[in-house]
Design a protein around this motif. Sequence first.
Motif, short mmCIF file in Angstrom:
data_model
loop_
_atom_site.label_atom_id
_atom_site.label_comp_id
_atom_site.label_asym_id
_atom_site.label_seq_id
_atom_site.Cartn_x
_atom_site.Cartn_y
_atom_site.Cartn_z
N VAL A 131 36.77 43.14 40.24
CA VAL A 131 37.00 42.05 40.79
C VAL A 131 36.30 41.93 42.10
O VAL A 131 36.37 42.95 43.03
CB VAL A 131 38.67 41.67 41.12
N ALA A 158 36.92 34.42 43.46
CA ALA A 158 36.84 36.03 42.82
C ALA A 158 35.91 35.81 41.72
O ALA A 158 36.14 34.95 40.87
CB ALA A 158 38.36 36.17 42.59
N VAL A 172 40.50 31.25 44.64
CA VAL A 172 41.95 32.00 44.72
C VAL A 172 42.57 31.88 46.19
O VAL A 172 41.81 31.06 46.93
CB VAL A 172 41.61 33.51 44.60
N ILE A 231 44.65 39.93 42.25
CA ILE A 231 43.88 38.67 41.61
C ILE A 231 43.61 39.40 40.05
O ILE A 231 43.74 38.71 39.17
CB ILE A 231 42.36 38.61 42.23
N LYS A 232 43.46 40.80 40.13
CA LYS A 232 43.27 41.50 38.61
C LYS A 232 44.58 41.53 38.16
O LYS A 232 44.61 41.08 36.87
CB LYS A 232 42.91 43.04 38.90
N ALA A 288 44.76 36.66 49.09
CA ALA A 288 44.89 37.45 47.79
C ALA A 288 44.21 38.68 47.99
O ALA A 288 42.78 38.59 48.17
CB ALA A 288 44.46 36.47 46.74
N VAL A 296 48.34 32.81 42.94
CA VAL A 296 47.03 33.58 43.21
C VAL A 296 45.99 32.69 42.99
O VAL A 296 45.23 32.62 43.69
CB VAL A 296 47.27 34.97 42.76
N ILE A 297 45.90 32.44 41.85
CA ILE A 297 44.80 31.76 40.99
C ILE A 297 44.95 30.17 41.29
O ILE A 297 45.93 29.66 40.81
CB ILE A 297 44.69 32.00 39.67
N THR A 336 35.35 39.47 45.66
CA THR A 336 35.58 38.42 46.28
C THR A 336 34.39 38.02 47.24
O THR A 336 33.90 38.86 47.98
CB THR A 336 36.88 38.46 46.90
#
Length: 90
Positions: free
Chosen positions: A58, A70, A33, A42-43, A37, A9-10, A60
Amino acid sequence: MTEGTPYDVIIHPFVTEKTMAAMERENKLEFVVRRDASAHAIKTAIERMFDGAKVAKVNTKIGTDGHKRAIVKFAEGTKAEEVGTRIGIF
């Protein structure tokens, strides 16, 4: 998007003078990211990647370069500076 590892994801932290100021003033860090996502993914990825870190919010956006970013605001008790130190942005 299916959830895999946080590294699915990251992609990497996004560091500029503006993001460094937000880290100090607003307890936020910014990351590039995957485009697909979700904020929830992301969290979850951030909290798994940095064990003990708690994310409050979060947001984006799609940057002018076409990458999704993000903006992660950490909850009280988690300092963005400490997370930044762990990922080596200092």
